[in-house]
Design an enzyme around this catalytic site. Structure first.
Site, PDB file in Angstrom:
ATOM      1  N   PRO A   1       0.823  -1.209   0.000  1.00  0.00           N
ATOM      2  CA  PRO A   1       0.000   0.000   0.000  1.00  0.00           C
ATOM      3  C   PRO A   1       0.858   1.261   0.000  1.00  0.00           C
ATOM      4  O   PRO A   1       1.886   1.321   0.678  1.00  0.00           O
ATOM      5  CB  PRO A   1      -0.802  -0.115   1.298  1.00  0.00           C
ATOM      6  CG  PRO A   1      -0.784  -1.568   1.629  1.00  0.00           C
ATOM      7  CD  PRO A   1       0.534  -2.082   1.143  1.00  0.00           C
ATOM      8  N   GLU A   2       0.430   2.250  -0.773  1.00  0.00           N
ATOM      9  CA  GLU A   2       1.145   3.526  -0.784  1.00  0.00           C
ATOM     10  C   GLU A   2       0.586   4.427   0.318  1.00  0.00           C
ATOM     11  O   GLU A   2      -0.379   4.080   1.013  1.00  0.00           O
ATOM     12  CB  GLU A   2       1.054   4.152  -2.174  1.00  0.00           C
ATOM     13  CG  GLU A   2       1.599   3.196  -3.235  1.00  0.00           C
ATOM     14  CD  GLU A   2       2.029   3.852  -4.532  1.00  0.00           C
ATOM     15  OE1 GLU A   2       2.318   5.049  -4.536  1.00  0.00           O
ATOM     16  OE2 GLU A   2       2.089   3.130  -5.549  1.00  0.00           O
TER      17      GLU A   2
ATOM     18  N   ARG B   1      12.411  -2.962  -8.884  1.00  0.00           N
ATOM     19  CA  ARG B   1      10.975  -2.751  -9.037  1.00  0.00           C
ATOM     20  C   ARG B   1      10.663  -2.532 -10.513  1.00  0.00           C
ATOM     21  O   ARG B   1      11.527  -2.120 -11.290  1.00  0.00           O
ATOM     22  CB  ARG B   1      10.519  -1.514  -8.234  1.00  0.00           C
ATOM     23  CG  ARG B   1      10.706  -1.622  -6.743  1.00  0.00           C
ATOM     24  CD  ARG B   1       9.891  -2.749  -6.112  1.00  0.00           C
ATOM     25  NE  ARG B   1       8.474  -2.551  -6.311  1.00  0.00           N
ATOM     26  CZ  ARG B   1       7.699  -1.831  -5.504  1.00  0.00           C
ATOM     27  NH1 ARG B   1       8.224  -1.229  -4.448  1.00  0.00           N
ATOM     28  NH2 ARG B   1       6.410  -1.719  -5.729  1.00  0.00           N
TER      29      ARG B   1
END
Length: 277
Positions: free
Chosen positions: A2-3, A261
């Site tokens: 989650p950001e 990423r």
């Protein structure tokens, strides 16, 4: 993972459900049993987010520090007239009162810490665009002195807290910045625009509970295209759109592994090179 906007939503939801009242705390899984026992029956005095870190305050000497990591999640429920449902799955922490119940599952971190320890965690983080006390100049000083790519720097929580892979890819696209440029090649005006955009986009994300980054002229309705279908939700320009046409110029969106990423960008809308200073 989650950001930051999700963590700020969780802070607000914990405050709405439990703030200012005594909370019953338990650890059905058992891994946080000692911590839960210490806060059981105490009042939730504060719920605060700093980047991707959530802090639930039960007094200056008792803060529950939570970092969801890749697999953690909070679920909230209302308590009716009947008994509270038994925990389902590996619940690290359960909070409840007469009206609400919340279960925390699978966090990377769930620890009881002091106020001084909480301050030390926050001190290691860069400015959070969702906090009123954030200092964007602190992030700029790190960016302007670094040879590391701006794409990697925006994901470094010591530089900027709360920004994850989606916001990173999207804000660079929205400002036409090649993600491979070094931080020290970024113009101050570009950074100021990025910061202001992150503040606005992430605030919208807190309200909506999802990430939307496309401008009005690029929404599905405006373009006559089908809505995006993705478990992250929201309308985006490049994130997870590798091999698809850019919504602005129709160039194929590219992707690569960058600093461990996935990175997404449009080579036409985000051309290589540094603007003249």
């Amino acid at each position: 993972m989650p950001e930051g906007h999700i963590i700020h939503r969780l802070a607000a939801e914990n405050h709405r459900a439990f703030g200012g009242r005594a909370v019953r705390a338990s650890s059905p899984q058992g891994r946080f049993a000692d911590g839960a026992e210490l806060i059981d029956g105490r009042e939730l005095e504060a719920a605060e987010a700093v980047g991707k870190h959530l802090f639930l305050g039960f007094g200056e000497d008792a803060w529950v520090h939570i970092h969801l990591g890749l697999y953690g999640g909070f679920t909230f429920g209302a308590i009716g007239d009947g008994p509270v449902a038994a925990p389902v799955g590996l619940v690290r922490l359960r909070l409840e009162n007469d009206e609400h119940v919340a279960d925390l599952r699978g966090p990377n971190t769930c620890a009881l810490i002091t106020g001084a320890e909480k301050a030390a965690v926050a001190a290691r983080l860069g400015p959070d665009p969702l906090r009123a006390d954030a200092d964007p100049d602190a992030a700029w000083r790190r960016l302007a002195a670094s040879r590391t790519t701006v794409a990697a720097l925006l994901m470094d929580q010591k530089v900027l807290a709360g920004v994850g892979n989606v916001y990173r890819a999207e804000v660079l696209f929205r400002h036409g910045i090649d993600p491979h440029r070094a931080g020290r090649e970024l113009l101050r005006a570009e950074w100021d625009a990025i910061w202001a955009d992150l503040v606005a986009l992430m605030r919208e994300g807190v309200g909506a509970g999802r990430i939307d980054t496309v401008r009005p002229e690029h929404t599905p309705e405006a373009m006559g295209r089908p809505p995006r279908v993705d478990d992250h939700g929201g309308e985006v320009y490049v994130y997870r759109r590798a091999g698809m046409p850019c919504l602005v110029c129709a160039t194929e969106v590219r992707a690569e592994e960058h600093a461990s990423r996935n990175l997404f960008w449009c080579p036409s809308c985000q051309p290589a090179g540094t603007p003249a200073r």
